[in-house]
Motif scaffolding. Structure first.
Motif, PDB file in Angstrom:
ATOM      1  N   HIS A 167      -2.705  -9.585  -1.639  1.00 43.02           N
ATOM      2  CA  HIS A 167      -2.757  -9.129  -0.246  1.00 43.02           C
ATOM      3  C   HIS A 167      -1.348  -9.023   0.335  1.00 43.02           C
ATOM      4  O   HIS A 167      -1.043  -8.073   1.070  1.00 43.02           O
ATOM      5  N   GLN A 170       0.250  -5.924  -0.960  1.00 39.20           N
ATOM      6  CA  GLN A 170      -0.323  -4.758  -0.276  1.00 39.20           C
ATOM      7  C   GLN A 170       0.394  -4.512   1.047  1.00 39.20           C
ATOM      8  O   GLN A 170       0.672  -3.353   1.418  1.00 39.20           O
ATOM      9  N   ASN A 171       0.708  -5.569   1.766  1.00 38.66           N
ATOM     10  CA  ASN A 171       1.424  -5.422   3.032  1.00 38.66           C
ATOM     11  C   ASN A 171       2.843  -4.901   2.825  1.00 38.66           C
ATOM     12  O   ASN A 171       3.350  -4.112   3.623  1.00 38.66           O
ATOM     13  N   ASN A 174       2.339  -1.205   2.195  1.00 39.61           N
ATOM     14  CA  ASN A 174       1.928  -0.501   3.407  1.00 39.61           C
ATOM     15  C   ASN A 174       3.073  -0.319   4.399  1.00 39.61           C
ATOM     16  O   ASN A 174       3.063   0.600   5.219  1.00 39.61           O
ATOM     17  N   LYS A 175       4.065  -1.199   4.328  1.00 38.17           N
ATOM     18  CA  LYS A 175       5.224  -1.084   5.222  1.00 38.17           C
ATOM     19  C   LYS A 175       6.279  -0.127   4.681  1.00 38.17           C
ATOM     20  O   LYS A 175       7.332   0.074   5.296  1.00 38.17           O
ATOM     21  N   ALA A 206      -1.736   0.851  -6.018  1.00 42.65           N
ATOM     22  CA  ALA A 206      -1.241   1.757  -4.972  1.00 42.65           C
ATOM     23  C   ALA A 206      -0.651   3.032  -5.568  1.00 42.65           C
ATOM     24  O   ALA A 206      -0.104   3.872  -4.844  1.00 42.65           O
TER      25      ALA A 206
END
Length: 334
Positions: A167, A170-171, A174-175, A206
């Motif tokens: 997780h 993933q952040n 995403n940034k 991703a």
């Protein structure tokens, strides 16, 4: 030390009456109970619970014995022990902790623990690891906290490091970060292997290429812990010749992040504008002191201790590994 007979003599009652006053006070009239209580207070009498257990008397508070392998050596692991004790107290149970600093010579510690005849035993460790359950504990009512074992099938409560790191990565993705530098814990640790696997899987899921990640593991150095973490400087120096060739640093834990902060800030780089930093552990007493504040993942030591204690208190029968969520904590470094 005052005995049960001394209390009975001072209160002018029978031994049975003193026993009832201690274990079933509701069965005595108020005046008799007051006399016994006053005698107990005057003599500073303390019931011998261990002797009671040896005689097979199960009256009185139940007890959880904790065999703590290096658990008290770091502040964030101490949370686990605090949770066990607080949970036990809330349910009217007693706890006692036997610290173990070397699992190669555990006989004395285990003999001490078993001499108190606990109703259940929690075996805890500092740092997620696989342990060899000592022979004397085989077949006992044992729950593992922050560790696993192949010795026999047991209830185990451990952090969900895979989901926590997945997780967090993933952040990072995403940034918009594209060039991670990862400094994981040693490959000889369960956490080091699990967290790397999770980070790389999140990167692949991703649609990214693993060749875009630069990855390292620290080397274990139990005799010189500072040497283990100072490897971070050597790695960073290699990737910061003029300016960083990475845009985000993924740290195996907050200690690695702490060393990295000193290096990066000392070189004049700004966090997170020049380089973002992600930690892991949310180390007690330190996580809040980073400037800028460190984005990290919370190791759920308190929840692990709490659930291990409740497993014994509630006489739960399941003997499986339970993964406790490790929540992502977003702050200013990412």
């Amino acid at each position: 030390m005052a005995s049960l007979k001394d209390v009975a003599r001072l209160a002018s009652v029978s031994l049975m009456t003193v026993s009832r006053a201690i274990n079933n006070p509701d069965k005595l009239n108020k005046e008799t109970y007051k006399k016994v209580k006053k005698a107990i207070e005057e003599l500073n009498y303390v019931p011998d619970l261990s002797a009671r257990k040896i005689r097979g008397d199960n009256s009185g508070p139940y007890a959880i014995g904790v065999l703590a392998l290096e658990t008290a050596t770091t502040p964030f692991s101490v949370e686990l022990l605090q949770a066990i004790e607080k949970t036990a107290q809330q349910h009217g149970w007693n706890t006692f902790i036997v610290n173990l600093f070397d699992d190669k010579d555990a006989d004395h510690a285990i003999n001490t623990l078993l001499s108190y005849r606990p109703n259940g035993i929690i075996y805890t460790t500092m740092g997620l690891r696989k342990v060899q359950l000592p022979d004397k504990l085989l077949g006992k009512n044992v729950v593992l906290a922050n560790c696993i074992s192949d010795s026999e099938q047991l209830a185990c409560y451990i952090p969900d490091d895979y989901s926590g790191q997945y997780h967090a990565m993933q952040n990072v993705i995403n940034k918009g970060y594209k060039k991670p530098l990862c400094i994981y814990l040693s490959e000889n640790t369960l956490a080091g292997k699990i967290r790397r696997k999770a980070a790389e899987q999140a990167w692949l899921d991703a649609g990214n290429d693993l060749n875009d990640i630069k990855s390292y593991h620290t080397l274990m150095s139990p005799a010189n812990l500072s040497l283990e973490y100072m490897m971070t400087i050597e790695i960073l120096a290699k990737h910061c010749v003029k300016k960083p060739d990475f845009d985000v640093l993924i740290c195996g834990n907050d200690r690695i992040a702490f060393v990295a902060y000193q290096f990066l800030l000392g070189k004049g780089f700004h966090i997170p504008n020049d380089v973002a930093v992600l930690g892991y552990d949310n180390m007690v007493g330190t996580g809040e002191l980073f400037y800028p504040s460190l984005t990290t993942v919370q190791l759920p030591h308190y929840e692990i201790g709490q659930k291990a204690a409740l497993h014994i208190i509630n006489s739960e029968s399941k003997k499986t590994i339970t993964h406790i969520p490790s929540p992502y904590l977003e702050r200013e470094s990412l």
